[in-house]
Design an enzyme around this catalytic site. Structure first.
Site, PDB file in Angstrom:
ATOM      1  N   ASP A  29       0.843  -1.201   0.000  1.00 24.86           N
ATOM      2  CA  ASP A  29       0.000   0.000   0.000  1.00 24.86           C
ATOM      3  C   ASP A  29       0.869   1.239   0.000  1.00 24.86           C
ATOM      4  OD1 ASP A  29      -2.281  -1.484   0.150  1.00 24.86           O
ATOM      5  OD2 ASP A  29      -2.903  -0.787   2.143  1.00 24.86           O
ATOM      6  N   LYS A  86      -8.166   0.712  -5.233  1.00 30.56           N
ATOM      7  CA  LYS A  86      -9.380   0.139  -4.647  1.00 30.56           C
ATOM      8  C   LYS A  86     -10.625   0.902  -5.072  1.00 30.56           C
ATOM      9  CE  LYS A  86      -7.060  -1.207  -0.323  1.00 30.56           C
ATOM     10  NZ  LYS A  86      -7.087  -2.675  -0.372  1.00 30.56           N
ATOM     11  N   GLY A 158      -5.627  -2.962   8.555  1.00 30.31           N
ATOM     12  CA  GLY A 158      -5.309  -1.793   9.373  1.00 30.31           C
ATOM     13  C   GLY A 158      -5.114  -2.097  10.837  1.00 30.31           C
ATOM     14  N   ARG A 170      -6.333 -20.570   6.433  1.00 25.56           N
ATOM     15  CA  ARG A 170      -6.525 -21.961   6.858  1.00 25.56           C
ATOM     16  C   ARG A 170      -7.902 -22.465   6.462  1.00 25.56           C
ATOM     17  NH1 ARG A 170      -3.056 -24.637  10.326  1.00 25.56           N
ATOM     18  NH2 ARG A 170      -1.546 -23.372  11.449  1.00 25.56           N
ATOM     19  N   GLY A 219      -3.316  -7.336   8.009  1.00 30.02           N
ATOM     20  CA  GLY A 219      -2.651  -7.456   9.299  1.00 30.02           C
ATOM     21  C   GLY A 219      -1.219  -7.929   9.244  1.00 30.02           C
ATOM     22  N   GLY A 240      -0.331  -3.821   3.862  1.00 24.61           N
ATOM     23  CA  GLY A 240      -1.037  -2.547   3.821  1.00 24.61           C
ATOM     24  C   GLY A 240      -0.362  -1.539   4.709  1.00 24.61           C
ATOM     25  N   SER A 241      -0.895  -1.407   5.916  1.00 22.99           N
ATOM     26  CA  SER A 241      -0.395  -0.392   6.841  1.00 22.99           C
ATOM     27  C   SER A 241       0.970  -0.758   7.398  1.00 22.99           C
ATOM     28  CB  SER A 241      -1.395  -0.237   7.988  1.00 22.99           C
ATOM     29  OG  SER A 241      -2.716  -0.237   7.484  1.00 22.99           O
TER      30      SER A 241
END
Lengths: 297, 200
Positions: A29, A86, A158, A170, A219, A240-241
């Site tokens: 990101d 996005k 996030g 999983r 995450g 991402g973050s």
């Protein structure tokens, strides 16, 4: 002289092929052309252009929409690797705008506020490819039947908490293994149970995998997180973050890229994990009010 | 009786699984190259897959593979390179910096533009015949920089496949088709070299 051959079916194959080229890579990101360059130099195989990273979307609250096309263009001009962006779930026109600026991949994403609480976009109508999030096999195959050319786990964006991405990866793999173990005459009932087309269930039964590439997302914050997702069967990782919310983005990004390539080499990942500076602070996924992964089923 | 061969598949990033599936169908042994220790002297050839050339180039450096791999190719190790692999081999890249620079051609990255410019075509590959061509954000070859470079395919006015001694490189993706002939041809190149080496 060779002739180009064109057609919608063919376009979908070409779009699935682009995801195949991203495998074993890290998609990062970025919110500015400068960040995009840092990501490219650190070894990102693609960047996701957005105005605010998920952690900030979470902090800011309110309605999160598609980014300003001028901002996305700025990032397209800054790098040579594929650029993704996005749109909101079900927002047909945001997707059309992203196609108009020749984005390489559209993420119909639960990170933004959904524009439609029932329907996803009919992605078969588009020439550019889509990636969509999924928490389980049913969601993944429904998105594929709508035309998604790539799947990623939803995770909980996030948060810097990898637990949901692990759970989703999983679950998808367990459900695929269960389908692979069925008798052929049991697949019709499986299609009913998962609420997906029979043909896709039959594909999973035969090949023991999704008909498109499957990345992990949501995450991932450390080289070890990224390697964990690869060991669990992800074909690549979205971060991402986790990168630009950390103390030393360039170093962390480069370490995550190497950890994804050598995800089974613990000694190397231990070395890569040394002195990376602050990781993103993180929120436990079970302490938050807004579960983005619940959006779009 | 042919000697047993082992082909290395550069597995840093990209579509290396697809090449491995082709090798498996051709009953050829292969090994993934992810680190310096994987690049051993017993390899009879190496495949550089499609993916992102910037990523593969960076990882070659970070993992200490860059110079050893380059030396092996210069010394004659047969190499088959597709898409990003072609960019890695090219001596000149008109819109980026060169990487391994072992193949005397000048390529243009992302020559057909973004993903909307990706396309499929039917064409003929020299020595192979009609072949399905798939171009994914592909490069093309703007110029050959040595007379010994053999052009194997031109599509829409641009060179997209060449052979230069031990180096076979193309802008399209045989590994995304079900057609094994180009991989089989590469295995022949590798087998010939092995035979020569054993005879010497």
């Amino acid at each position: 002289m060779a002739e180009k051959t064109e057609g919608i079916g063919n376009r979908y194959e070409l779009n699935k092929n682009l995801a195949q080229m991203l495998k074993g890579g890290v998609i990062m990101d970025v919110t500015t052309p400068e960040q995009a360059k840092i990501a490219e130099e650190a070894g990102a195989c693609a960047v996701m252009a957005l105005e605010r990273i998920p952690a900030d979307i979470r902090a800011a609250g309110g309605v999160a929409r598609m980014s300003d096309p001028a901002m996305i263009r700025g990032i397209q001009e800054a790098v040579s690797i594929p650029v993704m962006a996005k749109c909101r779930i079900g927002h047909i026109v945001e997707a059309q705008l992203l196609q108009a600026i020749e984005i390489d991949y559209i993420d119909e994403s639960e990170v933004l506020s959904p524009a439609d609480d029932v329907y996803h976009i009919d992605k078969r109508k588009f020439a550019v490819p889509f990636v969509c999030g999924a928490r389980d096999l049913g969601e993944a195959l429904r998105r594929i039947s709508e035309g998604a050319a790539m799947i990623r786990t939803k995770g909980e964006p996030g948060t810097g908490d990898v637990v949901q991405a692990v759970h989703h990866m999983r679950k998808i793999n367990q459900q695929m293994a269960a389908i692979a173990s069925l008798r052929e005459d049991e697949l019709f009932e499986a299609a009913k149970k998962y609420q997906v087309p029979y043909d896709l269930v039959a594909y999973v039964h035969e090949h023991k995998k999704l008909p498109v590439v499957n990345f992990a997302a949501g995450g991932v914050a450390t080289p070890a997180d990224a390697a964990l997702m690869m060991q669990l069967g992800a074909e690549g990782v979205f971060v991402g973050s986790g990168i630009f919310k950390s103390g030393n983005p360039a170093k962390r990004a480069s370490a995550i890229v190497q950890a994804v390539t050598n995800y089974e080499d613990a000694e190397l990942i231990a070395r890569l994990s040394e002195n990376l500076g602050e990781a993103m602070v993180g929120i436990n996924a079970d302490e938050i009010q807004l579960l983005m992964a619940e959006r779009g089923r | 009786m042919a000697e047993k061969m082992t082909i290395g598949v550069l597995a840093l990033q990209g579509a290396f699984d697809e090449h491995e599936a082709m090798l498996k169908e051709l009953a050829a042994d292969y090994r993934e190259i992810r680190q310096r220790k994987d690049l051993t002297d017993d390899l009879d050839g190496i495949i550089i897959p499609g993916g992102e050339s910037t990523v593969q180039g960076k990882l070659l450096h970070d993992l200490g593979l860059f110079e050893p791999l380059r030396q092996k190719i210069i010394q004659g190790l047969p190499v088959m390179a597709t898409c990003a692999g072609l960019i890695l081999l090219a001596e000149e890249v008109s819109n980026d910096k060169p990487l391994l620079a072992t193949l005397p051609v000048r390529v243009r990255r992302n020559a057909y533009g973004r993903q909307l410019g990706s396309f499929a075509a039917d064409g003929a590959v020299a020595g192979i015949g009609d072949y399905p061509l798939r171009f994914i954000r592909a490069p093309y070859i703007e110029a050959c920089l040595a007379t010994e470079v053999q052009v194997l395919n031109e599509t829409a006015g641009h060179i997209t496949a060449v052979q230069y001694h031990n180096q076979l490189a193309m802008a399209f993706h045989p590994e995304l088709t079900h057609d094994l002939r180009i991989h089989a041809y590469f295995l022949e190149i590798a087998a010939k070299r092995k035979k020569l080496a054993l005879g010497a």
